[in-house]
Design an enzyme around this catalytic site. Structure first.
Site, PDB file in Angstrom:
ATOM      1  CG  HIS A  20      -1.599   1.105   0.837  1.00 40.42           C
ATOM      2  ND1 HIS A  20      -2.665   1.699   2.381  1.00 40.42           N
ATOM      3  CD2 HIS A  20      -2.704   1.984   0.066  1.00 40.42           C
ATOM      4  CE1 HIS A  20      -3.262   2.518   1.981  1.00 40.42           C
ATOM      5  NE2 HIS A  20      -3.530   2.192   0.176  1.00 40.42           N
ATOM      6  CG  ASP A  28       8.425  10.626 -22.261  1.00 40.97           C
ATOM      7  OD1 ASP A  28       9.824   9.999 -21.601  1.00 40.97           O
ATOM      8  OD2 ASP A  28       8.401  11.973 -22.144  1.00 40.97           O
ATOM      9  CG  HIS A 106       9.153  17.353 -16.092  1.00 44.73           C
ATOM     10  ND1 HIS A 106       8.651  16.361 -16.387  1.00 44.73           N
ATOM     11  CD2 HIS A 106       9.961  17.140 -16.962  1.00 44.73           C
ATOM     12  CE1 HIS A 106       9.210  15.288 -17.356  1.00 44.73           C
ATOM     13  NE2 HIS A 106       9.915  16.155 -17.321  1.00 44.73           N
ATOM     14  CE1 TYR A 128       7.703  18.419 -19.184  1.00 42.48           C
ATOM     15  CE2 TYR A 128       6.682  19.311 -21.889  1.00 42.48           C
ATOM     16  CZ  TYR A 128       7.808  19.332 -20.609  1.00 42.48           C
ATOM     17  OH  TYR A 128       8.514  20.867 -20.734  1.00 42.48           O
ATOM     18  CB  ALA A 129       4.080  10.658 -22.545  1.00 42.37           C
ATOM     19  CG  ASN A 130       7.342  10.958 -17.858  1.00 41.30           C
ATOM     20  OD1 ASN A 130       8.295   9.851 -19.247  1.00 41.30           O
ATOM     21  ND2 ASN A 130       6.866  12.510 -18.545  1.00 41.30           N
TER      22      ASN A 130
END
Length: 139
Positions: A20, A28, A106, A128-130
């Protein structure tokens, strides 16, 4: 042979060992991966696998309660951001539990990835595909 969706042994193992609030990052192709982090490198060529396909495969086996993304993702790559948020909303509906979404600059996001049990690198080349997923519980 494993019957469920996720066949990648490293990623499947990491998800199976999450407790948990443990975190994993899906990123990316360009996000720096800290030396001390476990790196699960799925990238083959530009765009393969995609960020969204990797998120879908991960969510097929991982219960999440929190999501962290960079603020810039929403404005620089809105279509992919919206696709991610659609998956998060669907996950909320399927699980019947709310999922907290947090936005951070970021640069702070990159520092936060050091807390992840693993960082999963995709072939995605969209800026920014994270995402950082925080593990929830199934009960």
């Amino acid at each position: 042979m494993k019957k469920n969706t996720l066949l990648n042994a490293e990623l499947s193992y990491v998800i199976a060992t999450l407790g948990h609030t443990d975190e994993i990052t899906i990123c990316d192709a360009g996000l720096p991966v800290p030396e001390e982090s476990q790196r699960i490198d799925l990238a083959l060529v530009q765009g393969i696998p995609t960020f969204i396909d990797t998120v879908k495969a991960t969510l097929s086996e991982m219960q999440i309660e929190g999501v962290i993304v960079a603020k810039e993702f929403k404005t620089v790559s809105p279509q992919l951001h919206d696709a991610l948020m659609s998956l998060i909303h669907l996950e909320e509906e399927l699980r019947g539990k709310p999922i907290t979404v947090s936005y951070t600059p970021h640069e702070e996001f990159k520092v936060h990835t050091r807390n992840s049990k693993a960082i999963v690198r995709t072939g995605e080349c969209t800026p920014y595909a994270n995402v950082i997923f925080q593990s929830g519980v199934v009960f």
